[in-house]
Motif scaffolding. Structure first.
Motif, PDB file in Angstrom:
ATOM      1  N   VAL A 194       0.807  -1.229   0.000  1.00 44.86           N
ATOM      2  CA  VAL A 194       0.000   0.000   0.000  1.00 44.86           C
ATOM      3  C   VAL A 194       0.838   1.277   0.000  1.00 44.86           C
ATOM      4  CG1 VAL A 194      -1.695   1.351   1.305  1.00 44.86           C
ATOM      5  CG2 VAL A 194      -2.036  -1.106   0.985  1.00 44.86           C
ATOM      6  N   PRO A 195       1.888   1.401   0.830  1.00 46.19           N
ATOM      7  CA  PRO A 195       2.664   2.650   0.834  1.00 46.19           C
ATOM      8  C   PRO A 195       3.327   2.985  -0.497  1.00 46.19           C
ATOM      9  CG  PRO A 195       3.157   1.336   2.794  1.00 46.19           C
ATOM     10  CD  PRO A 195       2.362   0.463   1.879  1.00 46.19           C
ATOM     11  N   TYR A 196       3.483   1.986  -1.364  1.00 42.81           N
ATOM     12  CA  TYR A 196       4.159   2.225  -2.641  1.00 42.81           C
ATOM     13  C   TYR A 196       3.196   2.572  -3.775  1.00 42.81           C
ATOM     14  CZ  TYR A 196       7.903  -0.186  -0.136  1.00 42.81           C
ATOM     15  OH  TYR A 196       8.836  -0.551   0.801  1.00 42.81           O
ATOM     16  N   VAL A 197       1.891   2.461  -3.507  1.00 42.47           N
ATOM     17  CA  VAL A 197       0.910   2.615  -4.575  1.00 42.47           C
ATOM     18  C   VAL A 197       0.970   4.004  -5.201  1.00 42.47           C
ATOM     19  CG1 VAL A 197      -1.556   2.754  -5.091  1.00 42.47           C
ATOM     20  CG2 VAL A 197      -0.660   0.805  -3.829  1.00 42.47           C
ATOM     21  N   ASP A 198       0.994   5.055  -4.391  1.00 38.79           N
ATOM     22  CA  ASP A 198       1.013   6.415  -4.944  1.00 38.79           C
ATOM     23  C   ASP A 198       2.193   6.628  -5.881  1.00 38.79           C
ATOM     24  OD1 ASP A 198      -1.318   7.508  -3.854  1.00 38.79           O
ATOM     25  OD2 ASP A 198      -0.337   7.888  -1.936  1.00 38.79           O
ATOM     26  N   LYS A 199       3.362   6.128  -5.448  1.00 41.21           N
ATOM     27  CA  LYS A 199       4.564   6.331  -6.249  1.00 41.21           C
ATOM     28  C   LYS A 199       4.531   5.507  -7.533  1.00 41.21           C
ATOM     29  CE  LYS A 199       8.438   6.582  -4.050  1.00 41.21           C
ATOM     30  NZ  LYS A 199       9.659   6.218  -3.272  1.00 41.21           N
ATOM     31  N   ILE A 200       4.138   4.248  -7.436  1.00 44.25           N
ATOM     32  CA  ILE A 200       4.188   3.363  -8.598  1.00 44.25           C
ATOM     33  C   ILE A 200       3.004   3.585  -9.544  1.00 44.25           C
ATOM     34  CG2 ILE A 200       2.910   1.336  -7.751  1.00 44.25           C
ATOM     35  CD1 ILE A 200       5.268  -0.377  -8.825  1.00 44.25           C
ATOM     36  N   ASP A 201       1.866   4.038  -8.993  1.00 42.06           N
ATOM     37  CA  ASP A 201       0.672   4.202  -9.819  1.00 42.06           C
ATOM     38  C   ASP A 201       0.868   5.262 -10.894  1.00 42.06           C
ATOM     39  OD1 ASP A 201      -2.122   3.621 -10.443  1.00 42.06           O
ATOM     40  OD2 ASP A 201      -2.526   5.637  -9.693  1.00 42.06           O
ATOM     41  N   ALA A 202       1.618   6.301 -10.577  1.00 39.36           N
ATOM     42  CA  ALA A 202       1.874   7.361 -11.563  1.00 39.36           C
ATOM     43  C   ALA A 202       2.637   6.836 -12.773  1.00 39.36           C
ATOM     44  CB  ALA A 202       2.647   8.496 -10.901  1.00 39.36           C
ATOM     45  N   LEU A 203       3.388   5.755 -12.562  1.00 40.52           N
ATOM     46  CA  LEU A 203       4.180   5.174 -13.645  1.00 40.52           C
ATOM     47  C   LEU A 203       3.446   4.054 -14.380  1.00 40.52           C
ATOM     48  CD1 LEU A 203       7.548   4.866 -11.658  1.00 40.52           C
ATOM     49  CD2 LEU A 203       6.893   6.693 -13.256  1.00 40.52           C
ATOM     50  N   LEU A 204       2.256   3.697 -13.862  1.00 41.30           N
ATOM     51  CA  LEU A 204       1.507   2.564 -14.430  1.00 41.30           C
ATOM     52  C   LEU A 204       0.060   2.970 -14.726  1.00 41.30           C
ATOM     53  CD1 LEU A 204       2.837  -0.142 -11.967  1.00 41.30           C
ATOM     54  CD2 LEU A 204       3.426   0.023 -14.393  1.00 41.30           C
ATOM     55  N   PRO A 205      -0.143   3.770 -15.742  1.00 36.67           N
ATOM     56  CA  PRO A 205      -1.500   4.242 -16.048  1.00 36.67           C
ATOM     57  C   PRO A 205      -2.472   3.141 -16.451  1.00 36.67           C
ATOM     58  CG  PRO A 205       0.041   4.824 -17.813  1.00 36.67           C
ATOM     59  CD  PRO A 205       0.863   4.315 -16.679  1.00 36.67           C
ATOM     60  N   LYS A 206      -1.945   1.983 -16.901  1.00 32.72           N
ATOM     61  CA  LYS A 206      -2.840   0.908 -17.341  1.00 32.72           C
ATOM     62  C   LYS A 206      -3.454   0.133 -16.172  1.00 32.72           C
ATOM     63  CE  LYS A 206       0.478  -0.389 -20.186  1.00 32.72           C
ATOM     64  NZ  LYS A 206       1.310  -1.122 -21.181  1.00 32.72           N
ATOM     65  N   VAL A 207      -2.856   0.231 -14.984  1.00 31.17           N
ATOM     66  CA  VAL A 207      -3.388  -0.487 -13.818  1.00 31.17           C
ATOM     67  C   VAL A 207      -4.613   0.248 -13.279  1.00 31.17           C
ATOM     68  CG1 VAL A 207      -2.935  -1.324 -11.492  1.00 31.17           C
ATOM     69  CG2 VAL A 207      -1.129  -1.420 -13.216  1.00 31.17           C
ATOM     70  N   GLU A 208      -5.741  -0.450 -13.224  1.00 32.46           N
ATOM     71  CA  GLU A 208      -7.000   0.158 -12.787  1.00 32.46           C
ATOM     72  C   GLU A 208      -7.359  -0.188 -11.344  1.00 32.46           C
ATOM     73  OE1 GLU A 208      -9.837  -1.246 -15.621  1.00 32.46           O
ATOM     74  OE2 GLU A 208      -8.870  -0.241 -17.328  1.00 32.46           O
ATOM     75  N   HIS A 209      -6.836  -1.323 -10.841  1.00 36.04           N
ATOM     76  CA  HIS A 209      -7.212  -1.769  -9.492  1.00 36.04           C
ATOM     77  C   HIS A 209      -6.018  -2.380  -8.778  1.00 36.04           C
ATOM     78  CE1 HIS A 209     -11.387  -1.327 -10.773  1.00 36.04           C
ATOM     79  NE2 HIS A 209     -11.103  -2.084 -11.833  1.00 36.04           N
TER      80      HIS A 209
END
Length: 515
Positions: free
Chosen positions: A109-124
């Motif tokens: 969970v703590p890494y989601v904000d950082k990694i999500d910006a680099l992974l636009p295709k991940v929806e969930h």
């Protein structure tokens, strides 16, 4: 037939049979199948469709099995990922694999904000909570609760039509060079290999299989998860490998099968608290992932009075192609013979089969061979030629059809024009009573091109390099004798316990690059 259909059939015919035991909690086949259907329904409600990709960043757990089989039931392709990979390694696989959903522990969970910006295709991001008090309490809109998905979904999910050629799983191979490649394994690949493994090893509903290998690795996935579930057996799931826990679980639940890599067997053999009586119910041990030193195999079998059947496989073959048979003589040092429906042979550089006893590259064909690497047509064409998967492993076959891995093609050391296979040097060292582990690599030499260097872990702190060199000189041809021996406290290994020669070579390169 496919894996989720097989699970459903067992749940209907043997509902109350224990499917797995985890943290001393028993779960039946009916309960497992219901959870699988609920997860499949949950994925549909999240908008995932047949052919979409979902990644698993999980260790050994019921959630791994529920998510894997639920995704297959929903027609979603699963990509298991080693959860201790670096963020960059994980990011590459999720991006290259076109992942739409990720199932992970709450440590992610703590890494989601950082990694999500680099992974636009991940929806969930579906989170498996370790603390029940935290279930569903997430601010990020893409975060979902695994527990809530199961609680809010129906077990009466509509079946998705599955073709045997649909991709069920993509396994990213670690590879020795370049970026990892995603091996696409179909429903046919996985089901046929699990079924053939179960048949070859005579697995039945009476078996209780210790599942201690990491589930994200194909060895565990097929041999210690899928094959037992197809057979109606019970999984004894360990969160991670621990000699103490292996002995406890084996004794408490009367385990019948253990699967591991050679390093695990070494740890079990060396473990001071290991009582042979704890393994009294084991009928079979299975070894794979790397070649087992013959000395270790014989010593383990003698101490614990149990047969080790060594086999061979690779991710691209789902993975098993060979096993030492149970109804014919076992040959120590051999990976065994063809399993049913799978054919192996040894070929030269031109693809021609070499005579019995000669060394060449091992190639394989059968219903277990992948359909290719994801988005890599050139690499696929190089790996699968004329219907045969080229393994990159050097091997020989004897007159009885048993195969022997000599070494990785890339690991061969050429000393003054002579081929030296690291394994033959390591086998000699493993015979030494003070050697716990050994790994041989090639190092540059101005006179002979390359020479052999060996890294050794010893239980005798007084053992000297000269003593080991003298030992090798008595047992190896002169050009095979190590030029250098370095003692280490431990050897680098991957998450399955396989010794990483590549890491040792990289360490050497860094040392030689220093001024």
């Amino acid at each position: 037939m496919n894996l989720p259909s097989s699970l459903k059939k067992t749940a209907e015919t043997n509902a109350d049979k224990t499917a797995y035991i985890f943290m001393d909690q028993l779960v039946t086949y009916k309960e497992l199948d219901t959870a699988v259907s609920k997860f499949a329904d949950g994925l549909k409600k999240l908008g995932l469709k047949k052919g979409d990709h979902m990644a698993l960043l999980l260790g050994n757990s019921p959630q791994f099995i529920i998510a894997l089989y639920g995704a297959m039931r929903a027609g979603v392709t699963t990509i298991p990922v080693n959860p201790i990979y670096t963020p960059e390694e994980i990011r590459y696989i999720l991006d290259n694999g076109d992942v739409k959903a990720v199932v992970a522990l709450d440590l992610f969970v703590p890494y989601v904000d950082k990694i999500d910006a680099l992974l636009p295709k991940v929806e969930h991001y579906i989170i498996c909570e370790t603390d029940p008090a935290k279930v569903g309490k997430y601010a990020h809109p893409k975060l979902k609760s695994f527990s809530q998905i199961l609680a809010e979904s129906s077990p009466f999910v509509e079946e998705v039509p599955l073709s045997e050629e649909d991709t069920a799983v993509i396994l990213y191979t670690s590879g020795t060079t370049g970026k990892p490649k995603g091996a696409m394994l179909t429903h046919k690949n996985l089901y046929s290999n699990a079924s053939d493994i179960g048949s070859y090893l005579k697995m039945s509903a009476d078996d209780r299989v210790i599942t201690a290998l990491p589930m994200f690795h194909v060895f565990c996935l097929s041999v210690a998860v899928n094959a037992p579930l197809i057979s109606g057996a019970t999984l004894l799931i360990l969160p991670k490998f621990s000699p103490k826990e292996v002995f406890r679980v084996a004794k408490q639940y009367k385990a019948t099968i253990f699967a591991g890599v050679p390093t695990m067997y070494n740890y079990l053999f060396q473990y001071e608290g290991g009582d042979p009586k704890d393994f009294a119910t084991l009928r079979l041990c299975i070894s794979g992932g790397a070649s087992m030193p013959v000395a270790l195999l014989k010593n383990f079998e003698k101490k614990f009075n149990v047969l080790i059947s060594e086999g061979y496989g690779l991710s691209e073959a789902s993975p098993v192609t060979c096993f030492n048979p149970l109804d014919r003589p076992r040959k120590p040092g051999s990976i065994g013979a063809n399993i049913v429906h799978v054919e192996n042979k040894v070929v030269d550089e031109l693809g021609n089969e070499v005579p019995v006893g000669e060394v060449g590259e091992l190639v394989v064909r059968g219903p277990n061979v992948m359909k290719g690497y994801y988005k890599m047509p050139e690499e696929t064409a190089a790996a699968i030629r004329n219907g045969w998967l080229h393994t990159g492993d050097m091997a020989r076959m004897d007159e009885d059809g048993y195969f022997y891995i000599v070494d990785r093609k890339k690991d061969m050391v050429i000393v003054g024009g002579f081929n030296v296979y690291p394994r033959e040097v390591e086998e000699v060292l493993y015979d030494h009573p003070d050697v716990v582990e050994a790994a041989a690599v090639g190092i540059p030499d101005p006179n002979q091109g390359e020479v052999v260097k060996v890294y050794v872990v010893s239980k005798n702190k007084n053992l000297t390099e000269q003593a080991l060199l003298d030992y090798c000189k008595e047992r190896l041809a002169k050009y095979k004798v190590p030029k250098e021996i370095e003692f280490l406290d431990e050897l680098p290994k991957n998450t399955t316990g396989k010794i990483l020669r590549r890491s040792l070579k990289e360490q050497l390169q860094k040392q030689s690059a220093r001024p």
